[in-house]
Structures are given as structure tokens and as C-alpha cells.
Design a protein around this motif. Sequence first.
Motif, PDB file in Angstrom:
ATOM      1  N   LEU A   1      -8.518 -40.123  20.508  1.00  0.00           N
ATOM      2  CA  LEU A   1      -8.397 -41.533  20.140  1.00  0.00           C
ATOM      3  C   LEU A   1      -7.004 -42.106  20.395  1.00  0.00           C
ATOM      4  O   LEU A   1      -6.836 -43.322  20.450  1.00  0.00           O
ATOM      5  N   GLU A   2      -6.019 -41.250  20.569  1.00  0.00           N
ATOM      6  CA  GLU A   2      -4.627 -41.698  20.657  1.00  0.00           C
ATOM      7  C   GLU A   2      -4.361 -42.719  21.761  1.00  0.00           C
ATOM      8  O   GLU A   2      -3.581 -43.656  21.555  1.00  0.00           O
ATOM      9  N   PRO A   3      -4.976 -42.622  22.955  1.00  0.00           N
ATOM     10  CA  PRO A   3      -4.673 -43.609  23.996  1.00  0.00           C
ATOM     11  C   PRO A   3      -5.079 -45.036  23.646  1.00  0.00           C
ATOM     12  O   PRO A   3      -4.602 -45.978  24.269  1.00  0.00           O
ATOM     13  N   ILE A   4      -5.956 -45.199  22.673  1.00  0.00           N
ATOM     14  CA  ILE A   4      -6.400 -46.545  22.306  1.00  0.00           C
ATOM     15  C   ILE A   4      -5.512 -47.046  21.173  1.00  0.00           C
ATOM     16  O   ILE A   4      -5.658 -46.663  20.017  1.00  0.00           O
ATOM     17  N   GLN A   5      -4.583 -47.914  21.512  1.00  0.00           N
ATOM     18  CA  GLN A   5      -3.569 -48.366  20.565  1.00  0.00           C
ATOM     19  C   GLN A   5      -4.179 -48.998  19.324  1.00  0.00           C
ATOM     20  O   GLN A   5      -3.662 -48.855  18.217  1.00  0.00           O
ATOM     21  N   ASP A   6      -5.296 -49.699  19.498  1.00  0.00           N
ATOM     22  CA  ASP A   6      -5.911 -50.384  18.369  1.00  0.00           C
ATOM     23  C   ASP A   6      -6.442 -49.420  17.306  1.00  0.00           C
ATOM     24  O   ASP A   6      -6.726 -49.834  16.183  1.00  0.00           O
ATOM     25  N   LEU A   7      -6.607 -48.155  17.656  1.00  0.00           N
ATOM     26  CA  LEU A   7      -7.103 -47.177  16.689  1.00  0.00           C
ATOM     27  C   LEU A   7      -5.982 -46.306  16.123  1.00  0.00           C
ATOM     28  O   LEU A   7      -6.243 -45.344  15.412  1.00  0.00           O
ATOM     29  N   SER A   8      -4.736 -46.669  16.408  1.00  0.00           N
ATOM     30  CA  SER A   8      -3.610 -45.839  15.975  1.00  0.00           C
ATOM     31  C   SER A   8      -3.539 -45.698  14.458  1.00  0.00           C
ATOM     32  O   SER A   8      -3.099 -44.669  13.941  1.00  0.00           O
ATOM     33  N   ALA A   9      -4.007 -46.727  13.741  1.00  0.00           N
ATOM     34  CA  ALA A   9      -3.911 -46.701  12.280  1.00  0.00           C
ATOM     35  C   ALA A   9      -4.810 -45.650  11.642  1.00  0.00           C
ATOM     36  O   ALA A   9      -4.607 -45.296  10.478  1.00  0.00           O
ATOM     37  N   VAL A  10      -5.804 -45.146  12.372  1.00  0.00           N
ATOM     38  CA  VAL A  10      -6.719 -44.166  11.773  1.00  0.00           C
ATOM     39  C   VAL A  10      -6.402 -42.736  12.211  1.00  0.00           C
ATOM     40  O   VAL A  10      -7.057 -41.795  11.759  1.00  0.00           O
ATOM     41  N   LEU A  11      -5.414 -42.551  13.067  1.00  0.00           N
ATOM     42  CA  LEU A  11      -5.164 -41.217  13.624  1.00  0.00           C
ATOM     43  C   LEU A  11      -4.763 -40.204  12.560  1.00  0.00           C
ATOM     44  O   LEU A  11      -5.249 -39.069  12.557  1.00  0.00           O
ATOM     45  N   THR A  12      -3.855 -40.579  11.646  1.00  0.00           N
ATOM     46  CA  THR A  12      -3.432 -39.612  10.626  1.00  0.00           C
ATOM     47  C   THR A  12      -4.559 -39.322   9.639  1.00  0.00           C
ATOM     48  O   THR A  12      -4.683 -38.192   9.149  1.00  0.00           O
ATOM     49  N   THR A  13      -5.379 -40.323   9.355  1.00  0.00           N
ATOM     50  CA  THR A  13      -6.532 -40.098   8.474  1.00  0.00           C
ATOM     51  C   THR A  13      -7.454 -39.048   9.078  1.00  0.00           C
ATOM     52  O   THR A  13      -7.916 -38.128   8.389  1.00  0.00           O
ATOM     53  N   ILE A  14      -7.721 -39.170  10.367  1.00  0.00           N
ATOM     54  CA  ILE A  14      -8.622 -38.239  11.044  1.00  0.00           C
ATOM     55  C   ILE A  14      -7.983 -36.861  11.188  1.00  0.00           C
ATOM     56  O   ILE A  14      -8.619 -35.834  10.923  1.00  0.00           O
ATOM     57  N   ARG A  15      -6.721 -36.815  11.579  1.00  0.00           N
ATOM     58  CA  ARG A  15      -6.048 -35.527  11.787  1.00  0.00           C
ATOM     59  C   ARG A  15      -5.997 -34.699  10.506  1.00  0.00           C
ATOM     60  O   ARG A  15      -6.150 -33.475  10.534  1.00  0.00           O
ATOM     61  N   HIS A  16      -5.822 -35.361   9.365  1.00  0.00           N
ATOM     62  CA  HIS A  16      -5.538 -34.625   8.129  1.00  0.00           C
ATOM     63  C   HIS A  16      -6.705 -34.592   7.140  1.00  0.00           C
ATOM     64  O   HIS A  16      -6.502 -34.273   5.970  1.00  0.00           O
ATOM     65  N   HIS A  17      -7.938 -34.878   7.604  1.00  0.00           N
ATOM     66  CA  HIS A  17      -9.035 -34.951   6.630  1.00  0.00           C
ATOM     67  C   HIS A  17      -9.505 -33.586   6.138  1.00  0.00           C
ATOM     68  O   HIS A  17     -10.359 -33.513   5.247  1.00  0.00           O
ATOM     69  N   HIS A  18      -8.945 -32.498   6.685  1.00  0.00           N
ATOM     70  CA  HIS A  18      -9.246 -31.162   6.155  1.00  0.00           C
ATOM     71  C   HIS A  18      -8.039 -30.544   5.444  1.00  0.00           C
ATOM     72  O   HIS A  18      -8.046 -29.341   5.158  1.00  0.00           O
ATOM     73  N   GLU A  19      -7.033 -31.346   5.155  1.00  0.00           N
ATOM     74  CA  GLU A  19      -5.938 -30.867   4.312  1.00  0.00           C
ATOM     75  C   GLU A  19      -6.440 -30.767   2.871  1.00  0.00           C
ATOM     76  O   GLU A  19      -7.336 -31.512   2.463  1.00  0.00           O
ATOM     77  N   CYS A  20      -5.868 -29.849   2.105  1.00  0.00           N
ATOM     78  CA  CYS A  20      -6.275 -29.656   0.708  1.00  0.00           C
ATOM     79  C   CYS A  20      -5.146 -30.056  -0.238  1.00  0.00           C
ATOM     80  O   CYS A  20      -3.963 -29.916   0.083  1.00  0.00           O
ATOM     81  N   TRP A  21      -5.521 -30.522  -1.405  1.00  0.00           N
ATOM     82  CA  TRP A  21      -4.557 -30.997  -2.392  1.00  0.00           C
ATOM     83  C   TRP A  21      -3.523 -29.928  -2.733  1.00  0.00           C
ATOM     84  O   TRP A  21      -2.359 -30.233  -2.997  1.00  0.00           O
ATOM     85  N   ASP A  22      -3.937 -28.641  -2.720  1.00  0.00           N
ATOM     86  CA  ASP A  22      -3.013 -27.563  -3.076  1.00  0.00           C
ATOM     87  C   ASP A  22      -2.246 -27.007  -1.877  1.00  0.00           C
ATOM     88  O   ASP A  22      -1.513 -26.025  -2.001  1.00  0.00           O
TER      89      ASP A  22
ATOM     90  N   TYR B   1      -5.887 -27.516   6.542  1.00  0.00           N
ATOM     91  CA  TYR B   1      -5.394 -27.535   7.922  1.00  0.00           C
ATOM     92  C   TYR B   1      -5.495 -28.952   8.477  1.00  0.00           C
ATOM     93  O   TYR B   1      -6.165 -29.794   7.886  1.00  0.00           O
ATOM     94  N   PRO B   2      -4.759 -29.283   9.560  1.00  0.00           N
ATOM     95  CA  PRO B   2      -4.049 -28.372  10.471  1.00  0.00           C
ATOM     96  C   PRO B   2      -2.589 -28.117  10.102  1.00  0.00           C
ATOM     97  O   PRO B   2      -1.971 -27.211  10.648  1.00  0.00           O
ATOM     98  N   ASP B   3      -2.012 -28.897   9.181  1.00  0.00           N
ATOM     99  CA  ASP B   3      -0.571 -28.821   8.944  1.00  0.00           C
ATOM    100  C   ASP B   3      -0.190 -28.338   7.550  1.00  0.00           C
ATOM    101  O   ASP B   3       0.991 -28.318   7.208  1.00  0.00           O
TER     102      ASP B   3
END
Length: 334
Positions: free
Chosen positions: A241-262, A266-268
Amino acid sequence: MQDLAERIHEATVLIADHDADILTLLRLQLKRSGYTKVTCASDSEHALEIIDAFRRKGAEFDLFMLDVMLPVYDGYEICRKIRELSQSPVILLAAHVGETERERVRELENVEFLVKPFPLESVDLLVEKALTKHLLVRELRQSNAKNQQLFLNVLQVIMNTMAATHKFHEEHSRNVATIVRKIAKAMKFPPREISLLGIAGAFHDIGMLSVDETILKKPGKLSRDEFAVVKEHTKVSSSILEPIQDLSAVLTTIRHHHECWDGSGYPDGLKSDNIPMGARILCVADSYNAMTTERPYRTEPLSHKEAIARISEGAGTQFDPDIVAVFTQKVKFE
């Protein structure tokens, strides 16, 4: 420069329906969802007059919502008249949709059906989907030829991804988009943020395209290596999705939706408030839908009650406890 969500809510919409109650319901729902330029007509002749007046001003509607049972000219006839002048998307409102109805619009592009009676969430999702594609395509046509081809290819992947893998991912993404919107509304997010979360929910698993089908459909537990491949999908999704500038606001939401509160996700390995708010909401929605639908590794989905219990147990470890509280206490399921 306005972002995509803001431009969606400033799109011009024409609703034409002979039923005054439905006309009012749709107008109020779009208003609640942040759409500021909605015009209504109660019959076909009035609708055509409005369209003609709009065109004389050098403008055109971005979206049409047409009752198929309008008197004089029905929704199908108006749709054909619109197609002579415009490629803006059309949503046809119908009490029944079968092969006969679909055949009547088969040769027309950008036409969807909304079946009456309809849940209000379906209105929001269908309108957002239609306007997102329409606005992006319109802007891409205005770019230079090289960029246009590049981004049209990316856009085509985005719009067809879930169907290109298998039906489960398409249904899962649609369900997750609905749930994140419910959570965001319960948390009193502004319409723009709700729209962005809906977009994130729709595209959050696009990176599954990079995962081999044998892994996705494996009936048993994944090996460590197989799970490592699956975990890459969050990064792949944001990269697609990164090449589409209009969707830049959702990139971090998508990248980090498997992060855990504790911090065990993943991935970071982000932890607690370092995880973007949208990703925390998406994590709950994604997990709930995964629990309550069939998966290759589990044929018996959990009941709503069982899934709510699992989500509650994960508060403070996998999930943001505040979002769990909102989800379990304020979000309603039909």
C-alpha cells in the motif's frame, strides 16, 4: 493537501428513492458518517433535473444511490442515462437481487447493489468502497502516464486481492472492517478516523498474497518456519500500500495490528501505548473474527460468548484493556 478520508467525506452524493422513510434514513446515516454534500430526490424526473443542473455548472456527482423502483424512469434506466455522461459509481437499492437484476447492469461498470432492508454498517462500507475506488482512479487519470500505469496496477491488486486468494480472506476482511468501525464509533472517533480504520480493516491482510497456499490451507499447527512466513504478511501489507500516498495514514495501523499489549507481538515487538491506537483496535477486531469463523486449522468456530471471554482474558497481555472494555461492553452485534 487533503487526505483520502477527507476527500471521501466531501464527495457529492445523489440519493433517489420513492420511499420517504428510506430517503431520510440514508440521508441521516451519511450525515452521521461525515458526508457533507448529499442531495436527495423522491422521483426520477427530479433526480434527472438535479443531475442536469449539476452538469450545467460544470460539475458531476461522485456517487449515485438509486432506487430500482422509481416511477417513470426506474433505477436501471437512470443508471444507463448516467453512464452516457459519467463513470461515477452507482449503488442500486433493491428489495431482491437475482440473476435477472444482475443481467440488467452486466454491461455497465461501477454498479453495486444494496439489498433492502439493509444494516446501516453495510451502507457505510459500500459507500466508502465505491468512493475510495472512484476518487483514486480519477486522480490517477490526472497523473502522468508512467505513474498512472504503476499505481493503477497497484490499485487493481488492492481491489481484487481477497478474491484472488480465496473467499475466506475476502469475507474476513469485510467482517473486520465492519467491527473496527463499530469499535471506533463506540469510542466516539470522528468520521474521518472511522473511515481510515475501515480502510485499514479492509486491506489489513493484503500481504497474505505473499504466503504460499499450502501454508494458508494447512489443517494442522504451523511449524516455526511456516509461522515465520505468515508473520511477514503485516510488513508486506504495508509495503504493497505504501506507493499510494492517499493510504499513508493507514500504513502503521496495518503494519502493527499483530503487536501485543505486553510486547510479545510482531513485527516490531511494540508495547502498550507505543502501539498505534488504530492497530490496537484492529488487533481486537481481527482476533474476534478469527475466533468466530471457520479456519483450516479449526473447523468449529467459537460462539460469540466464548470469543468475548477469550478477548477479555487477553486484556492487558494481547489486547489494550481499555479497548477490550469498549468492545465487550458497548459494541453490539446483530
